[in-house]
Scaffold this motif. Structure first.
Motif, PDB file in Angstrom:
ATOM      1  N   GLN A   1       0.829  -1.201   0.000  1.00 45.78           N
ATOM      2  CA  GLN A   1       0.000   0.000   0.000  1.00 45.78           C
ATOM      3  C   GLN A   1       0.870   1.262   0.000  1.00 45.78           C
ATOM      4  OE1 GLN A   1      -0.421  -2.557   2.082  1.00 45.78           O
ATOM      5  NE2 GLN A   1      -2.431  -3.384   1.559  1.00 45.78           N
ATOM      6  N   PRO A   2       0.352   2.336  -0.571  1.00 38.11           N
ATOM      7  CA  PRO A   2       1.095   3.606  -0.553  1.00 38.11           C
ATOM      8  C   PRO A   2       1.156   4.199   0.847  1.00 38.11           C
ATOM      9  CG  PRO A   2      -1.092   3.926  -1.460  1.00 38.11           C
ATOM     10  CD  PRO A   2      -0.928   2.444  -1.274  1.00 38.11           C
ATOM     11  N   PHE A   3       1.975   5.231   0.997  1.00 37.53           N
ATOM     12  CA  PHE A   3       2.157   5.897   2.293  1.00 37.53           C
ATOM     13  C   PHE A   3       2.122   7.400   2.092  1.00 37.53           C
ATOM     14  CE2 PHE A   3       5.072   7.994   5.280  1.00 37.53           C
ATOM     15  CZ  PHE A   3       4.496   7.649   6.498  1.00 37.53           C
ATOM     16  N   SER A   4       1.511   8.094   3.036  1.00 35.71           N
ATOM     17  CA  SER A   4       1.400   9.541   2.949  1.00 35.71           C
ATOM     18  C   SER A   4       1.465  10.135   4.352  1.00 35.71           C
ATOM     19  CB  SER A   4       0.080   9.931   2.279  1.00 35.71           C
ATOM     20  OG  SER A   4      -0.100  11.325   2.276  1.00 35.71           O
ATOM     21  N   ALA A   5       2.160  11.263   4.481  1.00 38.10           N
ATOM     22  CA  ALA A   5       2.217  11.965   5.762  1.00 38.10           C
ATOM     23  C   ALA A   5       2.349  13.458   5.499  1.00 38.10           C
ATOM     24  CB  ALA A   5       3.396  11.469   6.595  1.00 38.10           C
ATOM     25  N   ASP A   6       1.531  14.246   6.141  1.00 35.89           N
ATOM     26  CA  ASP A   6       1.601  15.695   6.015  1.00 35.89           C
ATOM     27  C   ASP A   6       2.374  16.267   7.196  1.00 35.89           C
ATOM     28  OD1 ASP A   6       0.167  15.724   3.665  1.00 35.89           O
ATOM     29  OD2 ASP A   6      -1.772  15.958   4.671  1.00 35.89           O
ATOM     30  N   GLY A   7       3.449  16.968   6.879  1.00 35.02           N
ATOM     31  CA  GLY A   7       4.277  17.568   7.913  1.00 35.02           C
ATOM     32  C   GLY A   7       4.574  19.012   7.584  1.00 35.02           C
ATOM     33  N   GLY A   8       5.871  19.334   7.486  1.00 36.53           N
ATOM     34  CA  GLY A   8       6.301  20.696   7.262  1.00 36.53           C
ATOM     35  C   GLY A   8       6.202  21.135   5.812  1.00 36.53           C
ATOM     36  N   ARG A   9       6.816  22.289   5.528  1.00 31.92           N
ATOM     37  CA  ARG A   9       6.690  22.921   4.214  1.00 31.92           C
ATOM     38  C   ARG A   9       7.727  22.425   3.207  1.00 31.92           C
ATOM     39  NH1 ARG A   9       1.942  24.666   3.225  1.00 31.92           N
ATOM     40  NH2 ARG A   9       2.813  26.045   1.625  1.00 31.92           N
ATOM     41  N   ILE A  10       8.548  21.460   3.612  1.00 35.90           N
ATOM     42  CA  ILE A  10       9.429  20.786   2.666  1.00 35.90           C
ATOM     43  C   ILE A  10       8.902  19.368   2.487  1.00 35.90           C
ATOM     44  CG2 ILE A  10      11.757  19.959   2.167  1.00 35.90           C
ATOM     45  CD1 ILE A  10      12.870  22.238   3.798  1.00 35.90           C
ATOM     46  N   GLY A  11       8.668  18.978   1.249  1.00 32.86           N
ATOM     47  CA  GLY A  11       8.123  17.658   0.968  1.00 32.86           C
ATOM     48  C   GLY A  11       9.134  16.763   0.286  1.00 32.86           C
ATOM     49  N   VAL A  12       8.952  15.476   0.453  1.00 31.68           N
ATOM     50  CA  VAL A  12       9.782  14.490  -0.237  1.00 31.68           C
ATOM     51  C   VAL A  12       8.867  13.463  -0.885  1.00 31.68           C
ATOM     52  CG1 VAL A  12      11.693  12.861  -0.084  1.00 31.68           C
ATOM     53  CG2 VAL A  12      11.591  14.796   1.503  1.00 31.68           C
ATOM     54  N   LEU A  13       9.020  13.317  -2.187  1.00 29.32           N
ATOM     55  CA  LEU A  13       8.281  12.336  -2.970  1.00 29.32           C
ATOM     56  C   LEU A  13       9.216  11.170  -3.266  1.00 29.32           C
ATOM     57  CD1 LEU A  13       5.931  11.351  -4.789  1.00 29.32           C
ATOM     58  CD2 LEU A  13       6.826  12.877  -6.582  1.00 29.32           C
ATOM     59  N   LEU A  14       8.816   9.957  -2.877  1.00 28.83           N
ATOM     60  CA  LEU A  14       9.663   8.780  -3.038  1.00 28.83           C
ATOM     61  C   LEU A  14       9.021   7.787  -3.997  1.00 28.83           C
ATOM     62  CD1 LEU A  14       9.557   9.328   0.450  1.00 28.83           C
ATOM     63  CD2 LEU A  14      11.742   8.230   0.027  1.00 28.83           C
ATOM     64  N   SER A  15       9.810   7.305  -4.959  1.00 29.22           N
ATOM     65  CA  SER A  15       9.300   6.349  -5.939  1.00 29.22           C
ATOM     66  C   SER A  15      10.039   5.022  -5.857  1.00 29.22           C
ATOM     67  CB  SER A  15       9.442   6.909  -7.352  1.00 29.22           C
ATOM     68  OG  SER A  15       9.032   5.947  -8.313  1.00 29.22           O
ATOM     69  N   HIS A  16       9.267   3.947  -5.781  1.00 32.15           N
ATOM     70  CA  HIS A  16       9.847   2.601  -5.812  1.00 32.15           C
ATOM     71  C   HIS A  16      10.253   2.239  -7.226  1.00 32.15           C
ATOM     72  CE1 HIS A  16       6.294   0.640  -7.624  1.00 32.15           C
ATOM     73  NE2 HIS A  16       5.538   1.391  -6.831  1.00 32.15           N
ATOM     74  N   GLY A  17      10.782   1.039  -7.402  1.00 36.30           N
ATOM     75  CA  GLY A  17      11.321   0.631  -8.683  1.00 36.30           C
ATOM     76  C   GLY A  17      10.442  -0.327  -9.464  1.00 36.30           C
ATOM     77  N   PHE A  18      10.966  -0.771 -10.585  1.00 31.41           N
ATOM     78  CA  PHE A  18      10.284  -1.660 -11.526  1.00 31.41           C
ATOM     79  C   PHE A  18      10.008  -3.016 -10.883  1.00 31.41           C
ATOM     80  CE2 PHE A  18      10.410  -4.659 -15.152  1.00 31.41           C
ATOM     81  CZ  PHE A  18       9.477  -4.077 -15.992  1.00 31.41           C
ATOM     82  N   THR A  19       8.768  -3.446 -10.900  1.00 28.46           N
ATOM     83  CA  THR A  19       8.221  -4.679 -10.302  1.00 28.46           C
ATOM     84  C   THR A  19       8.269  -4.674  -8.778  1.00 28.46           C
ATOM     85  OG1 THR A  19      10.207  -6.118 -10.292  1.00 28.46           O
ATOM     86  CG2 THR A  19       8.923  -6.005 -12.354  1.00 28.46           C
ATOM     87  N   GLY A  20       8.689  -3.573  -8.176  1.00 31.11           N
ATOM     88  CA  GLY A  20       8.705  -3.472  -6.723  1.00 31.11           C
ATOM     89  C   GLY A  20       7.399  -2.902  -6.194  1.00 31.11           C
ATOM     90  N   SER A  21       7.465  -2.260  -5.047  1.00 27.88           N
ATOM     91  CA  SER A  21       6.265  -1.690  -4.434  1.00 27.88           C
ATOM     92  C   SER A  21       6.675  -0.623  -3.426  1.00 27.88           C
ATOM     93  CB  SER A  21       5.446  -2.786  -3.740  1.00 27.88           C
ATOM     94  OG  SER A  21       6.006  -3.091  -2.472  1.00 27.88           O
ATOM     95  N   PRO A  22       5.703   0.115  -2.878  1.00 28.89           N
ATOM     96  CA  PRO A  22       6.031   1.113  -1.858  1.00 28.89           C
ATOM     97  C   PRO A  22       6.777   0.534  -0.657  1.00 28.89           C
ATOM     98  CG  PRO A  22       3.827   1.514  -2.678  1.00 28.89           C
ATOM     99  CD  PRO A  22       4.276   0.215  -3.296  1.00 28.89           C
TER     100      PRO A  22
END
Length: 258
Positions: free
Chosen positions: A14-35
């Motif tokens: 399943q995906p993951f999400s968290a709202d925090g401060g004003r700097i964000g980080v977007l993370l992407s998994h790889g080919f045939t992998g998952s979150p």
């Protein structure tokens, strides 16, 4: 399966999400992998106060046959949407990616230069020197899949919740994205930190060399990982990746308290 059929996501993907401060980080998994391969990193960042998104790319975390019906444009669109969402919460956004996720991150930096403030790439994939890769465009019409590439992890017990097969139509599509991203590397100007495992049984060193030589970034930091295989975000060097990335963000993007 019809386009409206419900998708059953396997446990742990399943995906993951968290709202925090004003700097964000977007993370992407790889080919045939998952979150699953990125969530420990995402939770670490969230605990530090960042806003975080770890999307599940289409066709991943379900079945490899599902994935064979998706293409690189689908995976990129999901990440593009997640970037727009994160921007609604943040003033600055860093994009991080593992393997193919690193390629997707580079493309976001190329296509949306004003929206991506820095990149953190872990064993990024934009090329393979293996001869059999050249056969994939033809093989995709002969066989549906080859043996899987998942869970190349040195540390015992690691699981990226990926597939045990490599869907060839999807792989052929990934190769097209690689070519596009390689041709536009000079458009990448953002500060970049690149981690590479000495022992990576999935992606060879050519991707790292092409990226560092091809991008136009003034800041290019390379970090060698001596105790991990390909899925280094779940491996022995994961704390090093997490800590060095946070320090890199603080130096080149801003501190979370700013």
């Amino acid at each position: 399966m019809s386009p409206t059929s419900p998708v059953t996501v396997v446990p742990g993907a399943q995906p993951f999400s968290a709202d925090g401060g004003r700097i964000g980080v977007l993370l992407s998994h790889g080919f045939t992998g998952s979150p699953a391969s990125m969530i420990p990193w995402g939770k670490h960042l969230a605990d530090e106060g960042f806003s975080v998104r770890v999307p599940r790319l289409p066709g991943h975390g379900t079945t490899w046959k599902d994935m064979n019906r998706t293409r690189w444009e689908d995976w990129y669109a999901e990440l593009d949407t997640a970037l727009t969402d994160l921007q609604s919460h943040c003033d600055k956004v860093v994009v991080a990616g593992l393997s193919m996720g690193g390629c997707l991150a580079l493309r976001l930096a190329q296509q949306r230069p004003g929206d991506v403030d820095a990149l953190s790439l872990v064993n990024p994939a934009i090329n393979l020197a293996r001869f059999d890769v050249k056969l994939v465009p033809a093989l995709q019409w002969l066989v549906p899949a080859m043996p899987g590439i998942g869970n190349d992890i040195k540390k015992a017990g690691g699981d990226e919740v990926g597939y045990d097969k490599t869907p060839l139509k999807a792989l052929a599509s990934q190769l097209k994205m690689w070519k596009d991203v390689r041709a536009n590397l000079n458009k990448v100007t953002q500060p970049l930190i690149l981690f590479r495992s000495d022992d990576d049984h999935v992606v060879d060193i050519t991707s790292k060399d092409l990226i560092l030589a091809g991008v136009s970034s003034d800041v290019k930091e390379f970090v060698e990982l001596k105790d991990s295989y390909h899925v280094a975000t779940l491996d022995n060097d994961a704390p090093k990746i997490f800590e060095r990335t946070s320090a890199f963000i603080a130096e080149h993007v801003g501190k979370i308290s700013d």
